[in-house]
Design an enzyme around this catalytic site. Structure first.
Site, PDB file in Angstrom:
ATOM      1  CG  HIS A   1      -0.512   0.312   2.489  1.00 28.59           C
ATOM      2  ND1 HIS A   1       0.126  -0.608   3.270  1.00 28.59           N
ATOM      3  CD2 HIS A   1      -0.538   1.464   3.208  1.00 28.59           C
ATOM      4  CE1 HIS A   1       0.466  -0.037   4.416  1.00 28.59           C
ATOM      5  NE2 HIS A   1       0.079   1.216   4.412  1.00 28.59           N
TER       6      HIS A   1
ATOM      7  CE  LYS B   1       1.879   4.980   3.480  1.00 29.22           C
ATOM      8  NZ  LYS B   1       0.708   5.281   4.297  1.00 29.22           N
TER       9      LYS B   1
ATOM     10  CG  ASP C   1       4.829  -5.173   9.914  1.00 27.01           C
ATOM     11  OD1 ASP C   1       3.873  -5.665   9.309  1.00 27.01           O
ATOM     12  OD2 ASP C   1       4.751  -4.117  10.581  1.00 27.01           O
TER      13      ASP C   1
ATOM     14  CG  HIS D   1       5.406  -0.942   3.697  1.00 23.35           C
ATOM     15  ND1 HIS D   1       4.602  -1.458   2.714  1.00 23.35           N
ATOM     16  CD2 HIS D   1       4.785  -1.223   4.870  1.00 23.35           C
ATOM     17  CE1 HIS D   1       3.539  -2.021   3.279  1.00 23.35           C
ATOM     18  NE2 HIS D   1       3.631  -1.902   4.582  1.00 23.35           N
TER      19      HIS D   1
END
Ligand code: BG6
Length: 436
Positions: free
Chosen positions: A167, A171, A224, A229
């Site tokens: 995700h 952004k 994570d 990311h």
């Protein structure tokens, strides 16, 4: 348009997916959708709606409007089933027929331990190859499992119907990195080891692990946040300009060398629900990396991320090489929660003869109301992309696999314990104070 969400009562659905869908609905963008919200619990439609209402109030970026929410909730059907029960997929198929639902998007907002059952269950649905599937990290319990799951998905769906979510790619300011880099001669021509001293990428969070102990304790900050990311941010910051972004990012990953690593764990983590009382899982990770190619020779790139820190903030700081007798120029790209760009440069001190003064240009994009209104949340953007079969904002399986092997190959040091601030660092943190 129909969207079936597997795992609709989970944290991801409640905090991110439904608020994003509510925003899209409020803005009348892609408002013509039906959501089949699948969960294990035996809930009535009203119970489910009551479950999502407070989450939308808390997490949707647009203010809550009871009338819009009521209309929105009419587009949702809660459907109870057991994901590991083969017959339940036959019933689901019947439900799709009764409601004349044909091609649609399946969203797997699930723990990877359910992926195999769901993929097996898909075989009981008619014309499965006409549908899209969106899958969330972790894409498997380990690298071998990821390969297996991807293989099974490829047997059921055409390759371009499978969307791997990261995700962060949705952004606004992460997308903006390319424009800042490639559309300014100032940066485009100085984006290399001759001009850049170092880069710092920080993704700090004030929250702890919330209710995700079981997932988090098996993942830690490296899997994570870093693996996905932060490596996305790093590769977009350092890749060559190209029509084929996935390939350009892969070229960086292949040359990435992790040189040093520091891990931490917040005090009290071991008392969190579903966390092993002797856990050595890291809730903070800091890495010093190098990219062994011509452009980035010997430029250290620092990545740091952690939970339960003093503030929530994602920023990139590019420190340029200092010229003799003058401080470094700094470029800051503010990703979250404030979005903006900051540039520090040197001028002659007014009135003085030889003295240098460091001054700033500070552009706060999200301080302007119209910019905030026009900037979708990452998940809004990603839903829109899937609904319109656009793939630019998604990760490639090759990237995921490579990053995952890279992170799995790290020899993890024992984490130190921290309490809101980090006692050690691989480099000096550059922190820029702002007035907003
Ligand atoms: C998720 C992680 O992918 O990203 C979470 O699993 C983390 O642990 C979250 O909190 C951060 O996302 P955002 O959009 O709030 O920066």
């Amino acid at each position: 348009m129909t969207l079936t969400i597997f795992g609709s009562t989970g944290d991801l659905s409640l905090r991110k997916l439904f608020p994003a869908l509510y925003n899209l609905y409020s803005l009348k963008k892609d408002a013509d959708f039906k959501i089949i919200a699948i969960g294990r619990r035996n809930l009535s439609h009203h119970q489910f709606i009551d479950m999502i209402r407070p989450k939308i109030c808390e997490y949707a970026r647009l203010s809550f409007d009871e009338d819009i929410f009521n209309e929105f909730s009419e587009h949702i059907v809660y459907y109870q089933m057991n994901l590991t029960e083969a017959d339940d997929y036959v019933k689901l198929n019947g439900f799709y027929h009764e409601n004349q639902i044909e091609a649609q998007t399946f969203y797997l907002a699930l723990s990877p331990r359910f992926f195999h059952s769901v993929i097996e269950g898909f075989k009981r649905l008619d014309q499965i190859e006409r549908n899209n599937v969106v899958i969330e990290k972790p894409f498997g319990i380990n690298t071998a499992d990821m390969i297996d799951i991807n293989h099974k998905l490829m047997q059921l769906f055409p390759k371009d119907h499978v969307y791997y979510i990261d995700h962060y790619l949705g952004k606004e300011m992460i997308q903006n990195i390319k424009t800042i880099r490639f559309k300014n001669a100032l940066f485009k021509n100085s984006w290399n080891h001759e001009m850049i001293d170092s880069i710092q990428i920080s993704a700090l969070e004030a929250d702890g692990i919330l209710n995700r102990g079981a997932y988090y304790d098996a993942s830690g900050a490296l899997k994570d946040m870093v693996q996905n990311h932060l490596l996305q941010i790093l590769t977009i910051l350092t890749m060559e300009e190209s029509e084929n972004q996935h390939e350009a990012q892969m070229q960086i990953l292949k040359k990435l060398r992790i040189n040093q690593i520091l891990l931490g764990q917040y005090s009290g983590y071991r008392n969190e629900k579903d966390v092993d009382e002797h856990s050595n899982t890291e809730t903070y990770a800091e890495l010093q990396c190098f990219i062994d190619n011509e452009r980035w020779k010997d430029v250290p790139i620092y990545i740091r991320t952690g939970k339960k820190l003093k503030k929530r903030e994602i920023v990139v700081i590019v420190k340029f090489k200092a010229l003799e007798g003058s401080p470094s120029n700094l470029l800051e790209i503010k990703i979250q929660p404030t979005e903006g760009v900051y540039l520090q440069f040197n001028i002659k001190k007014p009135g003085a003869k030889d003295q240098i003064e460091t001054v700033q240009m500070d552009f706060c994009q999200s301080c302007v109301e119209i910019n905030r209104i026009n900037t979708p949340e990452a998940y809004e953007r990603l839903f829109e992309e899937v609904f319109h079969h656009q793939r630019e904002y998604f990760s490639s399986f090759e990237q995921i696999l490579f990053s995952s092997s890279l992170i799995e190959s790290i020899q993890k040091p024992k984490p130190f314990i921290y309490d809101h601030s980090i006692p050690y660092s691989l480099t000096e943190w550059v922190e820029i104070p702002h007035n907003y």
